[in-house]
Design a protein around this motif. Structure first.
Motif, mmCIF file in Angstrom:
data_model
loop_
_atom_site.group_PDB
_atom_site.id
_atom_site.type_symbol
_atom_site.label_atom_id
_atom_site.label_comp_id
_atom_site.label_asym_id
_atom_site.label_seq_id
_atom_site.Cartn_x
_atom_site.Cartn_y
_atom_site.Cartn_z
ATOM 1 N N ALA A 42 37.720 6.054 -20.732
ATOM 2 C CA ALA A 42 38.122 5.912 -19.330
ATOM 3 C C ALA A 42 36.928 5.984 -18.378
ATOM 4 O O ALA A 42 37.106 6.172 -17.188
ATOM 5 C CB ALA A 42 39.145 6.978 -18.972
ATOM 6 N N TYR A 43 35.726 5.866 -18.910
ATOM 7 C CA TYR A 43 34.535 5.886 -18.066
ATOM 8 C C TYR A 43 33.671 4.670 -18.371
ATOM 9 O O TYR A 43 33.865 3.995 -19.385
ATOM 10 C CB TYR A 43 33.760 7.196 -18.268
ATOM 11 N N LYS A 103 37.574 1.309 -19.715
ATOM 12 C CA LYS A 103 38.494 1.067 -18.594
ATOM 13 C C LYS A 103 38.237 2.128 -17.545
ATOM 14 O O LYS A 103 39.001 3.079 -17.410
ATOM 15 C CB LYS A 103 39.946 1.132 -19.064
ATOM 16 N N GLY A 134 38.903 8.340 -14.296
ATOM 17 C CA GLY A 134 39.524 8.313 -15.608
ATOM 18 C C GLY A 134 41.008 7.966 -15.548
ATOM 19 O O GLY A 134 41.608 7.591 -16.549
ATOM 20 N N GLN A 135 41.593 8.045 -14.346
ATOM 21 C CA GLN A 135 43.042 7.815 -14.228
ATOM 22 C C GLN A 135 43.450 6.409 -14.668
ATOM 23 O O GLN A 135 44.483 6.229 -15.287
ATOM 24 C CB GLN A 135 43.490 8.021 -12.784
ATOM 25 N N GLY A 162 42.120 4.317 -16.919
ATOM 26 C CA GLY A 162 42.125 4.156 -18.371
ATOM 27 C C GLY A 162 43.258 4.914 -19.033
ATOM 28 O O GLY A 162 43.969 4.376 -19.884
ATOM 29 N N TRP A 163 43.457 6.166 -18.638
ATOM 30 C CA TRP A 163 44.497 6.969 -19.291
ATOM 31 C C TRP A 163 45.887 6.491 -18.908
ATOM 32 O O TRP A 163 46.787 6.459 -19.748
ATOM 33 C CB TRP A 163 44.280 8.449 -18.958
ATOM 34 N N TRP A 168 46.655 3.484 -18.267
ATOM 35 C CA TRP A 168 46.845 2.242 -19.018
ATOM 36 C C TRP A 168 47.322 2.541 -20.437
ATOM 37 O O TRP A 168 48.219 1.887 -20.961
ATOM 38 C CB TRP A 168 45.540 1.443 -19.046
ATOM 39 N N CYS A 169 46.719 3.546 -21.070
ATOM 40 C CA CYS A 169 47.083 3.876 -22.454
ATOM 41 C C CYS A 169 48.559 4.243 -22.552
ATOM 42 O O CYS A 169 49.245 3.836 -23.484
ATOM 43 C CB CYS A 169 46.249 5.043 -22.965
ATOM 44 N N LEU A 180 42.563 6.745 -27.580
ATOM 45 C CA LEU A 180 41.873 7.012 -26.338
ATOM 46 C C LEU A 180 40.931 8.194 -26.520
ATOM 47 O O LEU A 180 41.150 9.050 -27.379
ATOM 48 C CB LEU A 180 42.880 7.315 -25.221
#
Lengths: 502, 149, 327
Positions: free
Chosen positions: C42-43, C75, C80-81, C83-84, C86-87, C99
């Motif tokens: 997420a970074y 992502k 980080g929000q 990417g997480w 999205w997962c 992840l």
């Protein structure tokens, strides 16, 4: 410098040279693919270096970095789509040249200027690393804020035609950059649709703004019979171009120096180096109106600046482990996995690997120029691809490039929406370059303003924090000069037009 | 310049709507920067409006129209949307190939022969194959997976 | 136009040949995983999480581990929000979407923000690293100890500026704990990641900061490291005291744990297989060597240990962040 020459031959082993050549050729191809920015290319290759000798791995990364920066100019010139944000300025004059049937000459100008700028940047890096590292550290929130404002002052000049429209485009870009979660405050802004949660990333926006209008205007031309210039390999232009290019001392000088200065500033990123240099060269030119219509000086300014940025952007990285650009940040990872901790001791403890790396970067500049020129000979093939195929291929590449940045389908939708909007905007006299500049500079301006304000409130107060200090005043004066000169130039052009009676 | 009057009016409407939407944000610090930009944009739109009203008739009006090929344009637009729709279902490479073939056949339907059509299918196949080998095989770039790749 | 279309014949043949050549290699296995596994980071590329994720997963393709490579997908966005979220929303539940998590970041965010994730939406697999936060000041700072800094801050409330990698990340948690434990008013300045936060401190643009121990260790020549926010001293910096030793109630809640997880809903067999493979893979000699060379602190933890740690962290953070409403 002494150590540099001592370790230079280390870079010349067979394996290293082979890696260098493959890296350069691969980098040129990747760079020419719209959407594959230098950052992406280097990030893709970092895993490959796990299993290599440290020096060889770093040579690969360095060669790819150098070559992708120059490679992005190829698509900018040939198909009017910049390979990376850095190449926007190249497109402004490069593509008009190609449309006049001078694609090969344009590419020659591009690679020769790249070499000149690149070598200049490397020289600065080899000679002045320690003092420049100190300067790099002096850029705090207030200085970075003014740098962003300086960049914004360039916007007006980027729109072919109306200054007001250029500025409106720039403001639109700045506004787009605020979409999504504010990184400093965590507040969602302008998230009207779900696809906008992540904000608008630079590369998808760049692809959308340039590639999609290009696709649609190709569609428009399909039915019409347009006189197309004859695209043949041009003969005997190489020598002439080299001579002509090297005569542009002033242009190359402005480009290289601007690029080097911007490279040193951490965080500004070389993405704007080309545009700022382009603007300066035009301001100092005796015929500013010839820019944007295929003036080779525009290509020379943009590309010398882009490549001059590479060397100095490594100064804060190597000495302070502060990466000067997104690509340098990825490169930092490549250094760390081989146990090379950037810092003042890097040059002492790992002198051999470090100097081999620097030497290979110098060689990569030369190799990039040689192979780039060799590839330019075939550029006429790209120019004579039927428009029908171009429409399909560019669309697929645009989608691919957008998706692969962060594997996001939302980005593809954002890209296409922005592109369609830009296509309409182009019909009304707006240009994409100021919009991209706004998207890049928006966060730099805002974050540093907010950070500076937080710091200033605990300290000397907002006004004296932003308006005192030698560095701040120098940059403010530069901003004022840039804006003043734009207005002066506009008035001059207006008078001239009046005398001419249109 | 009638075109500019239209643009500046649309822009002004947009600027006002965006300015009103600022009240939705709860952190006052987050609003500072967008507000400044929107205000500057508003001023610029007004300038453009003033300029277009005052300097009427000056300068040539854009490029010669020459008849906008609306059918072809909207065809292309719809095909691109269809391409997006199928991309996550068929996979990147399959949909790219199909898009390439369909777009070239639809947009270039005039004077189409079997020979030409076959050439376009082949070109699409070659293009996708090169993409596949370079990015999927050599560089391990992730793309939407689908039925084949 | 005609000539171009005929040249294509040759190109097609070549391309198809290449396709066949490359398409046939890479045989298929009957059980999970049959194809490369994606690991969402997420970074952005180049950050500490991204770069460590790349190191710890580089041995995945070995037969004794997954037998398939792990591909890193970045992502980044909103700390980080993006990417997480999205997962949880779009990640597949077949075991091919993994992840990389950061504790306390994702737990704190799930408490303060309206996120799609919380500790029940992720299935932990294994932890690879733990990086405590340290209190740093510039090299030429007048503060030589935490006591100096506190004495100044008491006299000048709010005037001590401190950077960290962002909002509700480990550094911010350490800051909140520090401010709460000492009762002193301090100013927190969130930056976009650890590197710019470090840069502000090195350049003296702020008075102090919390940053990763590993990054501070690498920059120790240009900094003064005053204290570690952990339960015991760290092997990298044996001379630096913990806050606890100084009598300041800052524990290990801000330690940045990094590891891998699945989005909830993945079949149990897949989780079991991964939970068995990953800890072994993280302890691979080659991986450990690279981690050591890059100065990344390793702490391998099993699925059960991570589960317990998550629960404990969530409980604590809910108390610490109580005043902060969901937005």
């Amino acid at each position: 410098m002494g150590e540099f020459l001592q370790y230079f031959p280390e870079a010349l082993t067979f394996v290293n040279l082979l890696t260098l050549v493959l890296g350069v050729i691969g980098g040129l191809i990747l760079g020419a693919t719209p959407g594959l920015s230098p950052t992406m290319a280097v990030a893709l290759l970092v895993p490959f270096t796990f299993h290599m000798e440290p020096a060889t791995g770093l040579i690969l990364l360095g060669a790819v970095y150098t070559a992708t920066v120059a490679g992005g100019a190829i698509s900018a010139i040939l198909i009017n789509i910049p390979g990376a944000p850095a190449n926007i300025a190249t497109l402004l004059d490069g593509h008009p040249m190609a449309k006049q049937g001078k694609s090969q000459t344009a590419l020659y100008f591009c690679f020769i200027s790249s070499l000149v700028g690149g070598l200049f940047g490397m020289l600065i890096m080899v000679l002045f690393t320690p003092p420049l590292a100190k300067i790099a550290l002096r850029f705090g929130p207030s200085e970075m804020f003014w740098i962003a404002i300086f960049g914004i002052s360039v916007m007006a000049g980027l729109s072919s035609g109306s200054i007001i429209k250029g500025l409106i485009g720039g403001m639109f870009g700045l506004l787009i950059s605020t979409i999504g979660y504010s990184p400093l405050l965590g507040t969602p802004r302008f998230v009207f649709l779900d696809v906008l949660t992540g904000g608008v990333a630079i590369v998808p926006a760049l692809i959308g703004l340039f590639a999609i209008p290009q696709v649609f205007s190709l569609v428009e031309t399909l039915g019409r019979r347009i006189e197309r210039p004859d695209f043949k390999p041009e003969k005997g232009v190489l020598l002439r171009t080299i001579v002509e290019n090297l005569k542009m001392v002033k242009t190359l000088g402005i480009g290289s120096i601007t690029g080097s200065i911007i490279g040193i500033i951490p965080g500004a990123g070389g993405q704007v180096a080309g545009l700022i240099a382009y603007d300066q060269v035009r301001k100092f030119s005796r015929k500013p109106e010839s820019f944007g219509k295929g003036n080779p000086q525009g290509v020379a300014a943009a590309e010398s600046a882009n490549n001059a940025m590479v060397g100095p952007s490594l100064i804060p990285l190597l000495t302070l482990s502060v990466p000067g650009s997104p690509t340098a940040a990825v490169l930092l990872g490549g250094l760390l996995i081989h146990g090379l901790f950037p810092g003042p001791d890097l040059f002492l403890n790992n002198a051999q690997v470090t100097y081999t790396f620097i030497a290979s970067l110098v060689l990569a500049q030369v190799a990039m120029c040689v192979f780039g020129i060799a590839m330019s000979r075939y550029s006429y093939m790209v120019m004579s691809v039927p428009n029908l195929f171009m429409i399909a291929a560019v669309t697929v590449l645009a989608v691919f490039g957008t998706y692969s940045v962060q594997n996001s389908f939302d980005d593809v939708i954002v890209m296409f929406a922005l592109g369609t909007l830009m296509y309409i905007g182009r019909k009304f006299g707006f240009s994409p370059a100021p919009v991209v500049l706004g998207i890049i500079l928006g966060p730099i301006a805002e974050d540093n303003y907010l950070k500076g304000k937080l710091i200033a409130e605990t300290d000397v107060g907002v006004f004296s924090y932003f308006f005192t200090g030698a560095m701040n005043i120098i940059i403010i004066l530069l901003c004022a000069a840039s804006i003043g000169y734009s207005i002066y130039g506009e008035i001059k052009a207006y008078r001239k037009a009046k005398e001419g009676g249109i | 310049m009638r075109k500019d009057i239209v643009v500046s009016s649309v822009l002004l409407a947009g600027v006002i709507a965006l300015y009103l939407s600022l009240s939705l944000m709860d952190d006052p610090r987050a609003v500072i920067f967008p507000r400044v930009i929107i205000l500057v944009m508003g001023v610029l739109s007004l300038l453009l409006l003033a300029q277009s009203v005052l300097v009427r008739g000056k300068g040539a009006e854009g490029e010669a129209g020459g008849g906008f090929p609306f059918g072809r344009f909207s065809g292309c637009f719809v095909l691109i949307l269809a391409y997006f729709f199928f991309m996550e279902r068929l996979g990147f490479y399959v949909s790219a190939f199909l898009f390439f073939v369909v777009v070239t056949l639809v947009l270039g339907s005039r004077g189409l022969t079997i020979r030409k059509g076959a050439g376009r299918v082949a070109a699409g196949a070659a293009f996708t194959a090169v993409l596949y080998v370079l990015f999927n095989r050599l560089l391990a770039v992730q793309t939407p997976k689908g039925i084949l790749f | 136009m005609k000539r171009n279309e005929s040249v294509l014949g040759v190109v097609v043949t070549l391309a198809v040949a290449m396709l066949v050549l490359f398409g046939t290699c890479g045989g298929a296995l009957a059980e999970y995983p049959e194809s490369p596994v994606s690991l969402v980071v997420a970074y952005s590329p180049g950050g500490a999480t991204d770069f460590q994720a790349r190191i710890v997963t580089m041995m995945a393709a070995k037969e004794e581990y997954l037998g398939q490579p792990i591909v890193i997908i970045n992502k980044p966005g909103a700390g980080g929000q993006v990417g997480w979220n999205w997962c949880v929303q779009k990640g597949t539940r077949d075991g091919y979407t993994m992840l990389a998590y950061n504790v306390p970041h994702f737990i704190a965010q799930s408490i303060v923000f309206r996120t799609k994730y919380n500790i029940r939406k992720f299935e932990p697999v294994a932890n690879w690293g733990a990086d405590p936060a340290v209190l740093i000041v510039p090299k030429d700072s007048p503060f030589n100890s935490v006591a100096d800094l506190l004495a100044y801050a008491r006299k000048n409330p709010g005037k001590v500026t401190m950077t960290g990698a962002g909002l509700y990340v480990g550094h911010h948690i350490a800051f909140l704990q520090f401010a709460k434990a000492t009762g002193v008013k301090l100013t927190y300045i969130p930056e976009k990641g650890g590197v710019p936060a470090m840069q502000s401190v090195v350049a003296g643009k702020v008075k102090a900061g919390f940053n990763n121990l590993s990054d501070a260790y690498r920059n120790r020549e240009r900094l003064k490291i005053l204290a570690v926010a952990d339960l015991q001293r760290h092997a990298f910096l044996p001379d630096v005291k913990t806050f606890k030793e100084m009598g300041i109630a800052v524990d290990d809640s801000s330690v940045n744990f990094r590891g891998v997880a699945f989005p909830a809903g993945v079949p149990q067999e897949v989780i079991a297989k991964a939970a068995d493979v990953f800890p072994r893979m993280f302890k691979d000699k080659k991986t450990l060597k690279k981690m050591k060379a890059s100065g990344s602190p390793v702490r391998v933890m099993s699925r059960e240990q991570v589960k317990a740690m998550w629960q404990e962290r969530e409980q604590y953070l809910k108390g610490l962040l109580k005043g902060l409403r969901k937005r």
